[in-house]
Scaffold this active site. Structure first.
Site, PDB file in Angstrom:
ATOM      1  CE  LYS A   1     -38.132  -7.816 -31.560  1.00 47.19           C
ATOM      2  NZ  LYS A   1     -37.170  -7.003 -32.109  1.00 47.19           N
TER       3      LYS A   1
ATOM      4  CD  GLU B   1     -44.024  -7.270 -19.662  1.00 43.56           C
ATOM      5  OE1 GLU B   1     -43.230  -7.852 -20.241  1.00 43.56           O
ATOM      6  OE2 GLU B   1     -44.279  -6.250 -20.265  1.00 43.56           O
ATOM      7  CG  ASP B   2     -39.581  -8.580 -20.416  1.00 42.62           C
ATOM      8  OD1 ASP B   2     -40.489  -7.843 -19.893  1.00 42.62           O
ATOM      9  OD2 ASP B   2     -38.778  -7.989 -21.317  1.00 42.62           O
TER      10      ASP B   2
ATOM     11  CG  ASP C   1     -37.892   0.369 -15.850  1.00 44.84           C
ATOM     12  OD1 ASP C   1     -37.932   1.612 -15.520  1.00 44.84           O
ATOM     13  OD2 ASP C   1     -36.638   0.021 -15.913  1.00 44.84           O
TER      14      ASP C   1
ATOM     15  CE  LYS D   1     -34.814  -2.425 -14.294  1.00 45.44           C
ATOM     16  NZ  LYS D   1     -34.282  -1.437 -15.162  1.00 45.44           N
TER      17      LYS D   1
ATOM     18  CG  PHE E   1     -30.420  -1.346 -18.770  1.00 45.54           C
ATOM     19  CD1 PHE E   1     -31.751  -0.787 -19.263  1.00 45.54           C
ATOM     20  CD2 PHE E   1     -29.749  -2.241 -19.539  1.00 45.54           C
ATOM     21  CE1 PHE E   1     -32.345  -1.562 -20.390  1.00 45.54           C
ATOM     22  CE2 PHE E   1     -30.424  -2.574 -20.850  1.00 45.54           C
ATOM     23  CZ  PHE E   1     -31.538  -2.116 -21.077  1.00 45.54           C
ATOM     24  CB  VAL E   2     -31.081  -6.450 -15.746  1.00 46.42           C
ATOM     25  CG1 VAL E   2     -30.628  -5.810 -14.139  1.00 46.42           C
ATOM     26  CG2 VAL E   2     -32.602  -6.325 -15.980  1.00 46.42           C
TER      27      VAL E   2
HETATM   28  P1  XMP Z   1     -41.999   0.362 -18.351  1.00 47.12           P
HETATM   29  O1  XMP Z   1     -40.950   1.462 -17.826  1.00 47.12           O
HETATM   30  O2  XMP Z   1     -42.911   0.930 -18.954  1.00 47.12           O
HETATM   31  O3  XMP Z   1     -40.892  -0.221 -19.215  1.00 47.12           O
HETATM   32  O4  XMP Z   1     -42.474  -0.351 -17.248  1.00 47.12           O
HETATM   33  C1  XMP Z   1     -41.076  -1.645 -19.343  1.00 47.12           C
HETATM   34  C2  XMP Z   1     -40.560  -2.315 -20.493  1.00 47.12           C
HETATM   35  O5  XMP Z   1     -39.105  -1.631 -20.695  1.00 47.12           O
HETATM   36  C3  XMP Z   1     -38.038  -2.470 -21.058  1.00 47.12           C
HETATM   37  N1  XMP Z   1     -37.194  -2.447 -19.706  1.00 47.12           N
HETATM   38  C4  XMP Z   1     -35.798  -3.050 -19.774  1.00 47.12           C
HETATM   39  N2  XMP Z   1     -35.337  -3.765 -20.718  1.00 47.12           N
HETATM   40  N3  XMP Z   1     -33.477  -4.016 -19.190  1.00 47.12           N
HETATM   41  C5  XMP Z   1     -33.892  -4.170 -20.530  1.00 47.12           C
HETATM   42  O6  XMP Z   1     -33.555  -5.046 -21.418  1.00 47.12           O
HETATM   43  C6  XMP Z   1     -34.111  -3.230 -18.159  1.00 47.12           C
HETATM   44  O7  XMP Z   1     -33.222  -3.289 -17.122  1.00 47.12           O
HETATM   45  C7  XMP Z   1     -35.298  -2.777 -18.714  1.00 47.12           C
HETATM   46  N4  XMP Z   1     -36.232  -2.055 -18.011  1.00 47.12           N
HETATM   47  C8  XMP Z   1     -37.404  -1.773 -18.722  1.00 47.12           C
HETATM   48  C9  XMP Z   1     -38.888  -3.825 -21.319  1.00 47.12           C
HETATM   49  O8  XMP Z   1     -39.042  -4.085 -22.399  1.00 47.12           O
HETATM   50  C10 XMP Z   1     -40.123  -3.661 -20.479  1.00 47.12           C
HETATM   51  O9  XMP Z   1     -41.092  -4.591 -20.890  1.00 47.12           O
HETATM   52 MG    MG Z   2     -41.047  -6.205 -22.337  1.00 46.66          MG
END
Ligand code: XMP
Ligand code: MG
Length: 183
Positions: free
Chosen positions: A47, A103-104, A107, A135, A156-157
């Site tokens: 989402k 994408e948002d 990570d 990140k 974490f954001v």
């Molecule tokens: P990866 O590690 O697979 O993870 O790149 C991606 C998904 O993890 C969530 N994510 C976050 N959600 N604050 C959040 O609210 C964060 O700092 C954060 N870091 C990762 C997110 O859903 C992303 O698509």
């Molecule tokens: Mg996501």
């Protein structure tokens, strides 16, 4: 909601609503030039990408359709494992199409690298990635991400679509959470 509405829950506003909008406008111009009139399908990942998709696509100077995927990552709690299950697949057949994943946040990159490989296997004309946040220090796999809004530290954001326990998605800015919220 605005950051001032929930001041006690936040440590710091990292990126304001205005900064996000200005950057999305720049990216929209670059993306539009890149595709040069070719049809491009915007694919959002639910989402978290809802806000990015809504604002980014409105900055485009022409029409582009959108579609959505929802995935869940197997693994322990907040850490992404890279093993992904599709909860909602695309409605669209992407074969022969130019796809832009919206994408948002990237990570570890594990989730997106799985999604990218999955879409690549459907014979699209091309697949590119646009993410609002990245990140760099958290990266576990290298991902070819053509458009990045902002690189941020490995913290974490929340806000602008990003949640903690499904909360804070409707915060207008991107911010770090105060420790008392977690405990
Ligand atoms: P990866 O590690 O697979 O993870 O790149 C991606 C998904 O993890 C969530 N994510 C976050 N959600 N604050 C959040 O609210 C964060 O700092 C954060 N870091 C990762 C997110 O859903 C992303 O698509
Ligand atoms: Mg996501």
């Amino acid at each position: 909601m605005d950051s001032k509405d929930i001041q006690d829950d936040l440590v710091e506003v990292l990126i304001t609503e205005d900064q996000i909008q200005a950057r999305l406008a720049e990216l929209a111009t670059e993306v539009w030039e890149h595709y040069q009139g070719k049809d491009v399908l915007l694919v959002g990942v639910l989402k978290g990408a809802v806000m990015v998709m809504a604002d980014f696509m409105r900055h485009l100077p022409g029409s582009a359709p959108m579609d959505w995927m929802a995935v869940s990552s197997y693994g322990s709690g907040t850490k992404s494992s890279g093993v992904v299950r599709i909860l909602k697949d695309l409605d669209t057949d992407i074969s022969g199409k130019h796809v832009l994943i919206v994408e948002d946040i990237i990570d570890s990159g594990l989730t997106l690298s799985w999604i990218r490989a999955n879409l690549d296997s459907r014979s699209p004309a091309s697949v590119e990635i646009l993410t609002l946040l990245r990140k760099p220090e958290a990266a576990k796999v290298e991902i070819d991400t053509r458009w990045v809004g902002f690189d941020i530290a490995n913290e974490f954001v929340v806000g602008y679509g990003l949640d903690y326990a499904e909360g804070y998605r409707n915060l207008r800015d991107v911010a770090t959470l105060a420790p008392h919220v977690y405990s």
